[in-house]
Motif scaffolding. Structure first.
Motif, PDB file in Angstrom:
ATOM      1  N   ILE A  72      -7.055  17.488  40.728  1.00  0.00           N
ATOM      2  CA  ILE A  72      -7.766  17.930  39.523  1.00  0.00           C
ATOM      3  C   ILE A  72      -7.563  19.429  39.311  1.00  0.00           C
ATOM      4  O   ILE A  72      -7.310  19.892  38.191  1.00  0.00           O
ATOM      5  CB  ILE A  72      -9.269  17.610  39.634  1.00  0.00           C
ATOM      6  N   TYR A  73      -7.663  20.198  40.414  1.00  0.00           N
ATOM      7  CA  TYR A  73      -7.514  21.652  40.319  1.00  0.00           C
ATOM      8  C   TYR A  73      -6.123  22.020  39.823  1.00  0.00           C
ATOM      9  O   TYR A  73      -5.957  22.894  38.960  1.00  0.00           O
ATOM     10  CB  TYR A  73      -7.785  22.284  41.678  1.00  0.00           C
ATOM     11  N   VAL A  74      -5.106  21.352  40.353  1.00  0.00           N
ATOM     12  CA  VAL A  74      -3.724  21.625  39.943  1.00  0.00           C
ATOM     13  C   VAL A  74      -3.538  21.280  38.464  1.00  0.00           C
ATOM     14  O   VAL A  74      -2.890  22.022  37.709  1.00  0.00           O
ATOM     15  CB  VAL A  74      -2.727  20.839  40.820  1.00  0.00           C
ATOM     16  N   THR A  75      -4.128  20.163  38.060  1.00  0.00           N
ATOM     17  CA  THR A  75      -4.023  19.756  36.658  1.00  0.00           C
ATOM     18  C   THR A  75      -4.678  20.780  35.738  1.00  0.00           C
ATOM     19  O   THR A  75      -4.125  21.153  34.697  1.00  0.00           O
ATOM     20  CB  THR A  75      -4.680  18.380  36.448  1.00  0.00           C
ATOM     21  N   GLU A  76      -5.880  21.245  36.118  1.00  0.00           N
ATOM     22  CA  GLU A  76      -6.566  22.264  35.321  1.00  0.00           C
ATOM     23  C   GLU A  76      -5.757  23.561  35.276  1.00  0.00           C
ATOM     24  O   GLU A  76      -5.685  24.226  34.237  1.00  0.00           O
ATOM     25  CB  GLU A  76      -7.959  22.538  35.906  1.00  0.00           C
ATOM     26  N   PHE A  77      -5.136  23.917  36.390  1.00  0.00           N
ATOM     27  CA  PHE A  77      -4.309  25.130  36.439  1.00  0.00           C
ATOM     28  C   PHE A  77      -3.113  25.001  35.501  1.00  0.00           C
ATOM     29  O   PHE A  77      -2.778  25.938  34.770  1.00  0.00           O
ATOM     30  CB  PHE A  77      -3.831  25.379  37.873  1.00  0.00           C
ATOM     31  N   ILE A  78      -2.490  23.817  35.509  1.00  0.00           N
ATOM     32  CA  ILE A  78      -1.318  23.592  34.659  1.00  0.00           C
ATOM     33  C   ILE A  78      -1.702  23.678  33.189  1.00  0.00           C
ATOM     34  O   ILE A  78      -0.999  24.305  32.380  1.00  0.00           O
ATOM     35  CB  ILE A  78      -0.682  22.224  34.973  1.00  0.00           C
ATOM     36  N   THR A  79      -2.829  23.077  32.814  1.00  0.00           N
ATOM     37  CA  THR A  79      -3.244  23.104  31.409  1.00  0.00           C
ATOM     38  C   THR A  79      -3.633  24.505  30.950  1.00  0.00           C
ATOM     39  O   THR A  79      -3.492  24.837  29.773  1.00  0.00           O
ATOM     40  CB  THR A  79      -4.426  22.139  31.176  1.00  0.00           C
ATOM     41  N   GLN A  80      -4.131  25.335  31.859  1.00  0.00           N
ATOM     42  CA  GLN A  80      -4.452  26.718  31.512  1.00  0.00           C
ATOM     43  C   GLN A  80      -3.192  27.581  31.415  1.00  0.00           C
ATOM     44  O   GLN A  80      -3.125  28.496  30.593  1.00  0.00           O
ATOM     45  CB  GLN A  80      -5.407  27.307  32.550  1.00  0.00           C
ATOM     46  N   LYS A  81      -2.211  27.257  32.254  1.00  0.00           N
ATOM     47  CA  LYS A  81      -0.996  28.069  32.326  1.00  0.00           C
ATOM     48  C   LYS A  81       0.010  27.700  31.242  1.00  0.00           C
ATOM     49  O   LYS A  81       0.662  28.569  30.656  1.00  0.00           O
ATOM     50  CB  LYS A  81      -0.353  27.890  33.707  1.00  0.00           C
ATOM     51  N   PHE A  82       0.112  26.411  30.965  1.00  0.00           N
ATOM     52  CA  PHE A  82       1.116  25.929  30.022  1.00  0.00           C
ATOM     53  C   PHE A  82       0.421  25.216  28.867  1.00  0.00           C
ATOM     54  O   PHE A  82      -0.109  24.117  29.028  1.00  0.00           O
ATOM     55  CB  PHE A  82       2.099  24.978  30.727  1.00  0.00           C
ATOM     56  N   ARG A  83       0.454  25.862  27.722  1.00  0.00           N
ATOM     57  CA  ARG A  83      -0.297  25.388  26.563  1.00  0.00           C
ATOM     58  C   ARG A  83       0.138  24.001  26.110  1.00  0.00           C
ATOM     59  O   ARG A  83      -0.680  23.188  25.673  1.00  0.00           O
ATOM     60  CB  ARG A  83      -0.140  26.380  25.412  1.00  0.00           C
ATOM     61  N   LYS A  84       1.419  23.688  26.201  1.00  0.00           N
ATOM     62  CA  LYS A  84       1.942  22.424  25.695  1.00  0.00           C
ATOM     63  C   LYS A  84       1.441  21.216  26.491  1.00  0.00           C
ATOM     64  O   LYS A  84       1.531  20.083  26.019  1.00  0.00           O
ATOM     65  CB  LYS A  84       3.467  22.451  25.677  1.00  0.00           C
ATOM     66  N   THR A  85       0.953  21.463  27.714  1.00  0.00           N
ATOM     67  CA  THR A  85       0.467  20.341  28.523  1.00  0.00           C
ATOM     68  C   THR A  85      -0.973  19.957  28.178  1.00  0.00           C
ATOM     69  O   THR A  85      -1.443  18.905  28.605  1.00  0.00           O
ATOM     70  CB  THR A  85       0.541  20.686  30.022  1.00  0.00           C
ATOM     71  N   ARG A  86      -1.669  20.788  27.427  1.00  0.00           N
ATOM     72  CA  ARG A  86      -3.082  20.526  27.136  1.00  0.00           C
ATOM     73  C   ARG A  86      -3.269  19.262  26.316  1.00  0.00           C
ATOM     74  O   ARG A  86      -4.206  18.506  26.525  1.00  0.00           O
ATOM     75  CB  ARG A  86      -3.694  21.720  26.405  1.00  0.00           C
ATOM     76  N   GLN A  87      -2.360  19.048  25.357  1.00  0.00           N
ATOM     77  CA  GLN A  87      -2.484  17.856  24.530  1.00  0.00           C
ATOM     78  C   GLN A  87      -2.330  16.590  25.363  1.00  0.00           C
ATOM     79  O   GLN A  87      -2.998  15.583  25.118  1.00  0.00           O
ATOM     80  CB  GLN A  87      -1.431  17.884  23.422  1.00  0.00           C
TER      81      GLN A  87
END
Length: 227
Positions: A72-87
């Motif tokens: 979960i932490y890695v996923t949250e980090f990725i969504t904060q770091k890379f905008r395109k992954t948020r969707q």
């Protein structure tokens, strides 16, 4: 042994879940997206199922919770770091009312019917779709509304009324007890508070259900016997 097993794993699971909640942040509570809901659900299942499985020990439940928490932490980090992954992980807001018109395609895509839309609008004090210019369905299931100008409340600036400084109300008495840690925040002592109460013909703070201070306003006081 079975009760000891349940007790030990429940205690360990409780503190591990509490630790994960602190690490992952408040979005796990206040902004429940689909991904957040699934992650919390799985965490609860890991602890709940392990309690009644005698073959599962503390090491296994600790490993499972920490591994899932790390994902979960890695996923949250990725969504904060890379905008395109948020969707992908969080979804995106949908405009369900656009320029005063209901977008049926967006409603259908989000599995929302008209009655549900009306319910969400009423929660925002919009009782007629005709009053709404835009409505956006957020990723956590709430709705944000922009009313048409004819139905918007006028602001003080519109009415040319002098704008006052906004201050935060602070509770000073609650359930007949002085909230002493709040007095320094308003620059008062207990003596000053008692003088204010006496000026309102209140002999004791123990008679007060609630008292609130706000800058530039008299002390708001409600007694237990006030109707």
């Amino acid at each position: 042994m079975e009760f000891k097993h349940i007790f030990s794993e429940l205690i360990i699971g409780y503190f591990l879940l509490l630790l994960l909640t602190k690490i992952l942040g408040k979005t796990q509570i206040t902004q429940i997206t689909t991904f957040d809901f699934v992650s919390v659900l799985v965490l609860g299942e890991l602890v709940g199922n392990a309690m009644y499985d005698t073959e599962t020990g503390i090491k296994e439940i600790t490993y499972s919770i920490l591994l899932w928490g790390a994902l979960i932490y890695v996923t949250e980090f990725i969504t904060q770091k890379f905008r395109k992954t948020r969707q992908l992980f969080e979804g995106k807001p949908s405009i369900v009312i656009n320029k005063g018109k209901i977008d049926f395609h967006e409603l259908k895509k989000n599995h929302l019917d008209i009655n549900q839309l009306q319910h969400l609008l009423r929660a925002k004090d919009v009782f007629s779709i005709a009053e709404c210019a835009y409505a956006i369905l957020e990723t956590d299931g709430t709705i944000s509304v922009l009313k048409k100008s004819a139905y918007s409340n006028p602001t003080k600036q519109d009415m040319k009324i002098p704008i006052e400084t906004t201050s935060l109300p602070i509770s000073v008495i609650l359930d007949g007890e002085i909230i002493r840690e709040n007095l320094p925040r308003i620059g008062w002592s207990e003596d000053q508070l008692m003088k204010e109460l006496n000026s309102q013909n209140i002999p004791s703070y123990k008679d007060i259900l609630y008292a609130e201070w706000r800058e530039g306003s008299p002390l708001y006081v409600q007694s237990y016997d006030m109707k």
